[in-house]
Scaffold this motif. Structure first.
Motif, PDB file in Angstrom:
ATOM      1  N   ASN A   1       0.848  -1.196   0.000  1.00 55.30           N
ATOM      2  CA  ASN A   1       0.000   0.000   0.000  1.00 55.30           C
ATOM      3  C   ASN A   1       0.884   1.248   0.000  1.00 55.30           C
ATOM      4  OD1 ASN A   1      -2.613   1.413   0.308  1.00 55.30           O
ATOM      5  ND2 ASN A   1      -1.765   1.988   2.296  1.00 55.30           N
ATOM      6  N   LEU A   2       1.949   1.214   0.855  1.00 54.77           N
ATOM      7  CA  LEU A   2       2.883   2.327   0.894  1.00 54.77           C
ATOM      8  C   LEU A   2       3.587   2.472  -0.455  1.00 54.77           C
ATOM      9  CD1 LEU A   2       4.410   4.505   2.511  1.00 54.77           C
ATOM     10  CD2 LEU A   2       6.016   2.727   3.227  1.00 54.77           C
ATOM     11  N   PHE A   3       3.928   1.327  -1.039  1.00 55.72           N
ATOM     12  CA  PHE A   3       4.604   1.298  -2.340  1.00 55.72           C
ATOM     13  C   PHE A   3       3.772   2.034  -3.387  1.00 55.72           C
ATOM     14  CE2 PHE A   3       5.305  -0.884  -6.440  1.00 55.72           C
ATOM     15  CZ  PHE A   3       6.687  -0.770  -6.573  1.00 55.72           C
ATOM     16  N   GLU A   4       2.487   1.749  -3.398  1.00 52.41           N
ATOM     17  CA  GLU A   4       1.623   2.359  -4.406  1.00 52.41           C
ATOM     18  C   GLU A   4       1.343   3.828  -4.103  1.00 52.41           C
ATOM     19  OE1 GLU A   4       0.561   1.421  -7.293  1.00 52.41           O
ATOM     20  OE2 GLU A   4       1.592  -0.507  -7.140  1.00 52.41           O
ATOM     21  N   GLN A   5       1.258   4.195  -2.804  1.00 56.81           N
ATOM     22  CA  GLN A   5       0.874   5.557  -2.439  1.00 56.81           C
ATOM     23  C   GLN A   5       2.064   6.503  -2.343  1.00 56.81           C
ATOM     24  OE1 GLN A   5      -2.278   6.377  -2.356  1.00 56.81           O
ATOM     25  NE2 GLN A   5      -2.846   4.226  -2.741  1.00 56.81           N
ATOM     26  N   SER A   6       3.290   5.991  -2.406  1.00 53.25           N
ATOM     27  CA  SER A   6       4.465   6.841  -2.237  1.00 53.25           C
ATOM     28  C   SER A   6       4.524   7.893  -3.346  1.00 53.25           C
ATOM     29  CB  SER A   6       5.736   5.996  -2.264  1.00 53.25           C
ATOM     30  OG  SER A   6       6.882   6.829  -2.278  1.00 53.25           O
TER      31      SER A   6
ATOM     32  N   ARG B   1       2.599   3.764  -9.072  1.00 53.83           N
ATOM     33  CA  ARG B   1       1.911   4.750  -9.922  1.00 53.83           C
ATOM     34  C   ARG B   1       2.771   5.993 -10.135  1.00 53.83           C
ATOM     35  NH1 ARG B   1      -2.778   3.029  -7.104  1.00 53.83           N
ATOM     36  NH2 ARG B   1      -2.544   4.711  -5.579  1.00 53.83           N
ATOM     37  N   SER B   2       3.533   6.380  -9.088  1.00 56.17           N
ATOM     38  CA  SER B   2       4.375   7.574  -9.240  1.00 56.17           C
ATOM     39  C   SER B   2       5.428   7.365 -10.325  1.00 56.17           C
ATOM     40  CB  SER B   2       5.062   7.904  -7.906  1.00 56.17           C
ATOM     41  OG  SER B   2       4.112   8.296  -6.943  1.00 56.17           O
ATOM     42  N   PHE B   3       5.929   6.142 -10.460  1.00 59.48           N
ATOM     43  CA  PHE B   3       6.894   5.856 -11.517  1.00 59.48           C
ATOM     44  C   PHE B   3       6.244   6.043 -12.888  1.00 59.48           C
ATOM     45  CE2 PHE B   3       9.065   3.205 -14.577  1.00 59.48           C
ATOM     46  CZ  PHE B   3      10.409   3.390 -14.278  1.00 59.48           C
TER      47      PHE B   3
END
Length: 1013
Positions: free
Chosen positions: A683-688, A709-711
């Motif tokens: 979850n942290l991975f996706e929201q970072s 997603r940020s990538f």
């Protein structure tokens, strides 16, 4: 049955001894006499009828020799083979099927043959009888072939006849035989192209040339001088061998007749028959010679007997035994023809006679072993009967039987070895077996002591103890045993090429056999010729079994130790063998699986893993098996409990410690909490807000497994497109590839410190702060997260601030210089209160100038932070003296005390300025006449500097601003830059600044790394 109406029989019928006869039903009108053999045929008979049966050809040939003028008819069921033989023998063939359709009767055929016989013998009849007489006569192949050619030449009334062999490879022909007045002889060789024979072998059937002047003048064969020619192919087993040819120097007036062609074909058949027989006899003789050569060369004895038990052949090995067993001395040639039982009477009535006679009676082979007491040997015998006698092979199996007994005893010893519980017991069993079973009365077993690095005598035979000096312990490479152990191969005294020590006593030859890495078995002999190959071979087998037993005891000791260790810890551990079956399971793991630990022993690990988990484990174990050094592999999977529940786990596999890869150790770790943590992390991975990659570090670069997603937003690349690609190919600018590849070569653990990198985005190349986080290893390589923080805007702000700072400081210094100039002009004309105002303004200008210098020094501290700067080490006392001297000018009423002698610090000019600022601050703000103390101390890693005063100390709100606990605002800020300068200088030196109020007053404490000696 004779006819009742004719007194003198005119036809003789030779019927078979048994089976069907033609009798009267085929001879109703011809008087005949029935006989059963050729000898019973009267020479006055007009015709002989022979019924085809076994031996009919012998009957025919016998009649041809005795009464060649009497015609012969062979009859019986139609058989092409019988017809061919009849044709070769020159007799009439009339199968009974010819007389069953009513067109002709056997009687009519007999009358026709008799009438023809009564007429004057024509040319064909004489030629056939001549041919038969020649072919059935005595003589070798060459003589028969010459007679065949002579008969043909006379029959055809031609000048010459010749037979050839043809070499198609060399394209030549060789004369086998020649009849008539020819210009060549047997043995002459000619080019095939220059003979009519080339056309003969290329065609089917005969080649007939009545007049060679008609169409053959241009052929090279025309030069041979033959103007007429008739020839056919000579063959062996249907394969062309050569030709049989006849020719004349003058053309014939007429073509060759059908009778002439047929006659020549019969001649060729006869010649081919004789050639085949010649080749068969030559092959038979060659085989016979080769067989006798083989019999002479084999180690086994061999002799042959005829049906009267007389010796017809014996090879050298057989003669050695038979002559020794014979009642009297025989030369080898004299033994031939002797009756076996008369020559060797001791064999009568024994097993040998019993088996030989039974073999001859039953015509079945006999194979047996028997002890022949007169010679004191065990013989292995194989007897093969035939109509001509008995062939006997035999060999001395005494040593073989002794070896078999020794092997059986060694087998029992092996069981004893495998039940032994320690090394000493194994050594004693080996020494005892070497003496009792192998007859090696001098033997010793040395076992290797790893701590002492010595081969220590552990077990000795009785004779070795009694007749030899006490055996020494050897280091590897010393003596015969030490050298054999070091080289790990069998070594004897001859190969060792060193004198036998006197300590060996009566031993004149010795052999040392390694027991793997456990020790050696030494055997000795009093015979200078050494130890025979049989004893050495058996001793090697014993040593091999001993090595296996020692390996087993070592592994079991390791296993007991391993089991004891793991029974004392609460870890989930298992041990499996090479087949994947459990050998050990600790209680915690068994509890997790829901089974009793003992019930798992022998069961396959496959039943407690998912299919994918088992297959992955097999691949990792194969990888471990290929490794030259010990290692481990970890992977994530799920355990299957007896209730069917899947438990997420991580399994670490390693080789079982030992010389061979006999099994594997697995450590199981519960991943249940880790899975929950992983969910939170995902979850942290996706929201970072930072761009993150999850990649496998391979030889081809970091291969992306996942992106957040940020990538996708930062780099404009969809996850589906990114997965499977290298980040180097995806987002690294071409000019930055070398730097990116250098990062790939670093240890993943070294990537945790932030690194400034440039990466390609849809908006151009931007600057990122990159951090690598390693989190595990897969089969393909290590795995790591790559975190990209976009600092492009921050970098731009820093550049703008730096530019403004430099411009501001430059402009301030210039403006202050102008102000100071004007104030100096005013001071010359001012007095009283005006002069005080000028001095105050001048002090303020100097403070502003000092602030700009502090700002410059803080900027230098920023630039120095994190960079490798070569600082010089100086004594702290020199730095403090300068600071006190300057502070005293600021407050002459202040009292200073120091305790800094012998304390080393980096001699950085920024550190000097920081200490000056702190000491001045204590002197100015500690009261009207403050007491200022500067002390220093040093331990193994840290230098501590304290600046104390008895004043109120630094206000709490200002401390919080400097430490970052409180933001800078218009209300909360430091009153000057001196404290900020000290803070950033210390931080640039990897140190820290703190405050201490644990005394009457205030103190600032600096903690710095101790300079390296």
């Amino acid at each position: 049955m004779p006819s009742e109406h004719v007194q003198t029989p005119t036809v003789t019928y030779v019927s078979p001894p048994e089976g069907t006869t033609i009798e009267a039903e085929l001879l109703p009108e011809v008087p005949f006499e029935r006989v059963t053999s050729a000898a019973a045929v009267d020479s006055t008979t007009k015709c002989v009828v022979i019924s085809a049966h076994d031996g009919w050809t012998d009957t025919t040939e016998g009649l041809r020799r005795r009464i060649p003028e009497v015609p012969i008819i062979v009859t019986g069921a139609a058989d092409p083979g019988v017809g061919a033989l009849a044709s070769r023998l020159g007799v009439e063939y009339a199968p009974t099927e010819l007389f069953t359709n009513g067109d002709e009767t056997l009687a009519e055929r007999i009358h026709a043959v008799v009438d023809s016989s009564d007429a004057p013998a024509g040319r064909n009849e004489r030629a056939l009888r001549d041919l038969h007489s020649l072919s059935t006569g005595d003589g070798d192949f060459e003589a028969k072939l010459e007679r065949i050619l002579e008969v043909g030449r006379e029959y055809l009334d031609l000048d010459i006849g010749f037979a050839t062999s043809i070499d198609t490879g060399k394209k030549t022909l060789e004369m086998l035989a020649v009849a008539g007045d020819a210009a060549f002889d047997a043995g002459d060789v000619f080019p095939l192209e220059e003979a009519y024979c080339k056309a003969t072998v290329r065609g089917n059937g005969l080649l007939a040339i009545a007049d060679a002047t008609d169409g053959w003048q241009d052929d090279p064969a025309y030069e041979s001088g033959l103007r007429c020619y008739l020839g056919g192919t000579l063959s062996i087993d249907g394969e062309a061998y050569g030709t049989v040819c006849f020719g004349g120097t003058e053309p014939r007036a007429a073509s060759f007749t059908e009778s002439e062609r047929t006659f020549v074909e019969l001649l060729i058949d006869r010649a081919s028959y004789e050639l085949e027989r010649e080749h068969r006899e030559a092959e038979l003789q060659t085989a016979r010679d080769e067989f006798e050569t083989v019999l002479e060369r084999i180690d086994d004895g061999f002799f042959a007997l005829d049906t009267d038990w007389c010796i017809t052949y014996v090879n050298d090995s057989g003669y050695e035994v038979l002559s020794e067993a014979a009642a009297e001395s025989y030369a080898k040639s004299d033994l031939l023809g002797e009756n076996l039982w008369a020559a060797i009477p001791d064999a009568v009535g024994g097993l040998f006679e019993e088996h030989y006679r039974r073999s001859m009676e039953t015509q079945k082979p006999e194979s047996f072993e028997a002890y022949y007491e007169p010679l004191g040997v065990h013989l292995g015998v194989e007897a093969y009967p035939s109509d001509e006698g008995l062939s006997v092979f035999f060999r001395d199996v005494t040593d073989e039987k002794r070896r078999k007994r020794a092997l059986n005893d060694l087998h029992s010893t092996t069981r004893e070895l495998m039940s032994a519980t320690d090394r000493t017991e194994i050594a004693e069993i080996v020494s005892r077996a070497a003496g009792d079973i192998l007859g090696l009365s001098f033997n010793a077993v040395r076992l290797y002591d790893e701590k002492a690095d010595r081969l220590v005598p552990t077990a000795l035979s009785e004779k070795a103890t009694e007749e030899m000096e006490p055996l020494p312990a050897y280091v590897p490479g010393e003596g015969l045993s030490g050298t054999a152990f070091q080289r790990q191969r069998i070594l004897d005294t001859e190969e060792h090429d060193r004198p036998i020590p006197d300590s060996y006593g009566p031993i004149r030859a010795a052999v040392a056999i390694p027991l793997g890495q456990h020790g050696t078995l030494s055997i000795g002999s009093e015979n200078p010729d050494g130890i025979d190959d049989g004893a050495r071979s058996l001793a090697n087998i014993l040593a091999t079994n001993a090595e296996a037993a020692l390996d087993r005891t070592e592994r079991e000791a390791q296993l007991r130790q391993y089991r004891a260790v793991h029974e004392s810890v609460r870890e989930s551990v298992f041990l499996i063998d090479a087949d994947g079956d459990f050998r050990l399971v600790t209680d915690p793991l068994a509890e997790t699986l829901g089974v009793d630990p003992d019930s798992l022993i022998g069961r396959s690990v496959k039943g407690f893993l998912t299919e994918t988990g088992y297959e992955t484990g097999e691949l990792l174990l194969a990888d471990l098996h290929r490794m030259e050094t010990a290692g481990s592999r970890s992977y994530e999977t799920a355990l299957l409990t007896v209730d069917g529940e899947e438990l997420p786990v991580e399994i670490e596999l390693s080789q079982y410690p030992g010389e061979e890869f006999l099994g594997s150790v697995g450590v199981v770790r519960d991943r249940s909490e880790l899975e929950a943590e992983r969910a939170r992390f995902e979850n942290l991975f996706e929201q970072s807000p930072d761009a993150i990659t999850d990649a496998t570090l391979t030889d081809d670069g970091p291969i992306i497994r996942d992106v957040n997603r940020s990538f996708e937003e930062t780099f404009g690349v969809e996850k589906a497109e990114a997965v499977g690609q290298s980040t180097n190919d995806l987002i690294v600018p071409e000019g930055d590839r070398p730097e990116a590849e250098r990062l790939d070569e670093l240890d993943p653990e070294a990537l945790t410190d932030p690194i400034e990198v440039s990466r390609q985005t849809p908006n151009g190349v931007r600057t990122f702060l990159f951090r690598g986080v390693s989190y595990g290893r897969a089969t393909e390589g290590p795995r790591a997260f790559g975190i990209y923080t976009d600092i492009s805007d921050r970098k731009a702000d820093q550049r703008r601030i730096k530019m403004l700072n430099r411009v501001l400081r430059h402009n301030l210094r210039n403006t202050i210089g102008v102000v100071q100039g004007y104030l100096d002009l005013l001071r010359d004309d001012a007095d009283g209160e005006t002069l005080e105002y000028v001095d105050s303004a001048s002090d303020a200008a100097e403070q502003i100038a000092a602030i700009t210098e502090n700002v410059r020094d803080i900027e230098r501290a920023f630039d120095t932070a994190g960079n490798d700067v070569d600082h010089q080490t100086v004594d702290l006392s020199s730095v403090v003296e300068d600071a006190i001297e300057r502070a005293h000018t600021q407050n002459t009423e202040a009292t200073f005390r120091t305790d800094v002698a012998g304390v080393p610090v980096y001699g950085d000019d920024l550190l000097r300025k920081a200490i000056v600022e702190l000491v001045e601050n204590a002197a100015l703000h500690g009261g009207d006449a403050p007491n200022v103390t500067v002390s220093g101390s040093v331990d193994d890693e840290t230098v501590t500097i304290r600046i104390e005063d008895d004043g109120p100390g630094v206000p709490e709100r200002e401390r919080q601003v400097v430490s970052g606990e409180r933001d800078i605002t218009q209300l909360d800020h430091s009153r000057g830059l001196g404290l900020w300068l000290a803070h950033y200088v210390v931080e640039s030196l990897d140190g820290s600044l703190s405050f201490d109020d644990d005394h009457d007053g205030g103190a600032v404490v600096l903690s710095l790394p101790r300079p390296e000696a």
